[in-house]
Design a protein around this motif. Structure first.
Motif, PDB file in Angstrom:
ATOM      1  N   LYS A   1       0.665  -1.497  -0.067  1.00  0.00           N
ATOM      2  CA  LYS A   1       0.059   0.026   0.030  1.00  0.00           C
ATOM      3  C   LYS A   1       1.084   0.997   0.053  1.00  0.00           C
ATOM      4  O   LYS A   1       0.715   2.511  -0.353  1.00  0.00           O
ATOM      5  CB  LYS A   1      -0.517   0.351   1.116  1.00  0.00           C
ATOM      6  N   SER A   2       1.636   1.159   0.391  1.00  0.00           N
ATOM      7  CA  SER A   2       2.896   2.286   0.710  1.00  0.00           C
ATOM      8  C   SER A   2       3.001   2.746  -0.631  1.00  0.00           C
ATOM      9  O   SER A   2       2.995   4.293  -1.140  1.00  0.00           O
ATOM     10  CB  SER A   2       4.180   2.333   1.928  1.00  0.00           C
ATOM     11  N   ILE A   3       3.397   1.484  -1.925  1.00  0.00           N
ATOM     12  CA  ILE A   3       3.913   1.766  -3.383  1.00  0.00           C
ATOM     13  C   ILE A   3       2.730   2.971  -3.623  1.00  0.00           C
ATOM     14  O   ILE A   3       3.274   3.608  -3.936  1.00  0.00           O
ATOM     15  CB  ILE A   3       3.489   0.651  -4.166  1.00  0.00           C
ATOM     16  N   TYR A   4       1.615   2.700  -3.305  1.00  0.00           N
ATOM     17  CA  TYR A   4       0.408   3.428  -4.180  1.00  0.00           C
ATOM     18  C   TYR A   4       0.869   5.023  -3.302  1.00  0.00           C
ATOM     19  O   TYR A   4       0.332   6.140  -4.040  1.00  0.00           O
ATOM     20  CB  TYR A   4      -1.218   2.581  -3.727  1.00  0.00           C
ATOM     21  N   ILE A   5       0.523   5.247  -1.894  1.00  0.00           N
ATOM     22  CA  ILE A   5       0.576   6.212  -1.432  1.00  0.00           C
ATOM     23  C   ILE A   5       1.839   7.146  -1.378  1.00  0.00           C
ATOM     24  O   ILE A   5       1.238   8.598  -2.295  1.00  0.00           O
ATOM     25  CB  ILE A   5       0.615   5.730   0.163  1.00  0.00           C
ATOM     26  N   LEU A   6       3.012   6.487  -2.375  1.00  0.00           N
ATOM     27  CA  LEU A   6       4.207   7.167  -2.464  1.00  0.00           C
ATOM     28  C   LEU A   6       4.172   7.630  -4.007  1.00  0.00           C
ATOM     29  O   LEU A   6       4.356   9.159  -4.429  1.00  0.00           O
ATOM     30  CB  LEU A   6       5.464   6.492  -2.393  1.00  0.00           C
TER      31      LEU A   6
END
Length: 124
Positions: A5-10
């Protein structure tokens, strides 16, 4: 929470930076900012629908962007006041353009293909 999910936030915040930069560089076509807006919305919905197929984010991002664009046809006093705020103007836009709908479709599809070909392949 899923670790990817951090990939999508970044990606979401990175797209915001690219979109703001695209408004500052004269030789970049204005439609690029609209396409990047759709990319940003795609990453937002992809973050929300992490456990669903990426088609959900594609459909919702196009519907959201189209909704915002058609909302620009309404000239209600509250909406006009919100559009005078620089931050809300970035979200709500200022005037309806058919070319923006094309940019939203292209931006959402670009993000969808990046998600399918790169993020899904290498980060999950």
């Amino acid at each position: 929470m899923y670790p990817f999910k951090s990939i999508y936030i970044l990606s979401f915040f990175g797209t915001i930076v690219l979109g703001l930069l695209s408004r500052r560089i004269d030789w970049i076509p204005i439609i690029t900012g609209d396409a990047l807006y759709a990319v940003m919305i795609y990453w937002f919905f992809r973050f929300i629908f992490t456990t669903k197929k990426s088609y959900y984010a594609l459909i919702f991002s196009v519907l959201f962007c189209f909704g915002i664009e058609f909302l620009q046809l309404l000239q209600h006093p509250i909406l006009i006041e919100w559009r005078n705020n620089p931050m809300l103007r970035l979200v709500l836009g200022q005037g309806f353009l058919w070319t923006d709908l094309i940019a939203y479709c292209l931006g959402s599809l670009i993000a969808f293909f990046i998600d399918r070909k790169i993020i899904n392949r290498y980060f999950k």
